[in-house]
Design an enzyme around this catalytic site. Structure first.
Site, PDB file in Angstrom:
ATOM      1  N   GLU A 287      20.978  46.334  51.707  1.00 12.14           N
ATOM      2  CA  GLU A 287      19.841  47.028  52.294  1.00 12.14           C
ATOM      3  C   GLU A 287      20.166  48.512  52.441  1.00 12.14           C
ATOM      4  O   GLU A 287      21.300  48.870  52.726  1.00 12.14           O
ATOM      5  CB  GLU A 287      19.507  46.425  53.664  1.00 12.14           C
TER       6      GLU A 287
ATOM      7  N   ASP B 114      21.407  36.844  56.838  1.00 14.51           N
ATOM      8  CA  ASP B 114      20.715  35.639  56.387  1.00 14.51           C
ATOM      9  C   ASP B 114      21.639  34.634  55.713  1.00 14.51           C
ATOM     10  O   ASP B 114      21.389  33.428  55.764  1.00 14.51           O
ATOM     11  CB  ASP B 114      19.588  36.007  55.419  1.00 14.51           C
TER      12      ASP B 114
END
Length: 369
Positions: free
Chosen positions: A122, A138
């Site tokens: 990210e 995640d």
């Protein structure tokens, strides 16, 4: 250091570009801004997603073939925030609904990407510079590191595992009683694909939903008769909030004695996801208190230190009831830093690099050994 198979990368970002290199992998881009979702090609050009459907329709192929083993490929990152996806041997299957992009959700056994080996980074790129991280919020999967080249030519990086750390993590998780080994997902050919983060494990039925209950009960009992002091801002030591449990609810007061926010007893999913009963709005009171509680629950520091956040790693994960997934990830990181849960940045333990004048960014796809 070679990686296995062909990698395909997809980027989440937007608009103006600076050079970036996806080391030993490849790229295809998915992008999102507050105004519009889309993807960026290898030149950093933004493309809005077309309209989706219900059921979801296939997204345009935004993949970029990866370089050969031991090689690198240069792509351009446009400004904004997004994700850089990379997969091995097979492209990811992205779909579009009427509400936008459907992100892979491999805790769902019917997700089309369930049996693909992949991961993502990210980043945010804007006029203040570049922030790029490696994330395990995640799942823990294909190993990689991120870096940024500074104007003086030096490079900052994070996310590398220790030697043997990839297998070391999975071996440690397999040896952890209480259902933690069930977080590991494999393909029918025996390939290890990933370990789900514990919140997704609860969602998938792989981890008991009560896994943190004993610790939560002990915390609630302790602060029924004593005070939890939260000092959420390191640069504002005089801003303090005081938590006491009454009637099953933890109420926080300010220095004037006024109640500023309250928390119901959180369940395991709220703790691992830092949401629901530990929701953290982007404000100056509840959000900062909640993120402090979230870090304290995941690291199991709330019973050993009534002054939070506890930023001394000596106290982290010492209770028998703790986020074992996060504990084992941090233990295998070369610099000890990771994003193993949403607020792992409390105390600066996150795997993030930032520079205000970046020259290049790096995503290095590391060996699996």
């Amino acid at each position: 250091m070679p990686v296995r198979s062909t990698a395909y990368v997809s980027r989440a970002a937007t608009a103006v570009c600076t050079p970036a290199r996806a080391g030993r992998g490849s790229a295809a881009s998915t992008v999102s801004s507050r105004f519009q979702q889309g993807w960026a090609d290898a030149n950093g050009t933004f493309h809005a997603w077309p309209a989706g459907g219900n059921p979801p329709t296939p997204a345009p192929d935004a993949s970029i073939a990866g370089p050969a083993n031991g090689q690198s490929k240069t792509i351009r990152l446009p400004k904004f925030s997004g994700r850089i996806y990379f997969s091995y041997g097979q492209k990811l299957d992205f779909r579009l609904t009427t509400g936008g992009l459907v992100q892979p959700a491999v805790q769902n056994p019917s997700d089309p990407n369930r049996n693909i080996l992949f991961n993502w980074s990210e980043y945010t790129l804007n006029d203040s510079g570049l922030w790029i991280n490696s994330t395990q919020v995640d799942m823990f999967s294909a190993p990689y590191a991120v870096g940024v080249q500074l104007a003086d030519g030096s490079t900052k990086n994070t996310g590398h595992l220790k030697a043997g750390g990839y297998n070391g993590f999975f071996n440690a998780l397999r040896g952890q009683p209480g259902g933690w080994a069930n977080l590991i997902q494999t393909r029918s050919d025996g390939t290890i694909l990933r370990a789900l983060a514990p919140g997704h494990g609860i969602e998938a039925g792989a981890l008991p939903s009560t896994v943190m209950d004993d610790y939560v009960n002990r915390v609630w009992q302790k602060y029924s008769s004593s005070t939890l002091t939260v000092t959420p801002f390191a640069d504002q030591p005089n801003t303090k909030y005081y938590g006491r449990v009454s009637g099953g609810v933890m109420n926080f007061t300010n220095s004037a004695g006024a109640v500023v926010t309250s928390f119901q007893k959180p369940d395991s999913d709220s703790i691992f996801g830092c949401y629901k009963r530990l929701d953290a709005p982007n404000d100056l009171v509840r959000g900062p208190i909640s993120r402090t509680l979230c870090a304290g629950f995941n690291r199991s520091t709330l019973l050993v230190n009534p002054n939070q956040p506890d930023t001394s790693s000596a106290n982290f994960y010492q209770d028998t009831v703790t986020n074992q997934y996060a504990r084992k990830i941090h233990a295998q990181m070369a610099d000890g830093k990771a994003y193993a849960f949403a607020f792992d940045d409390v105390g600066n333990y996150e795997s993030l690099v930032h520079d205000g004048n970046p020259q290049q960014a790096y995503v290095t796809l590391d060996p699996f050994s």
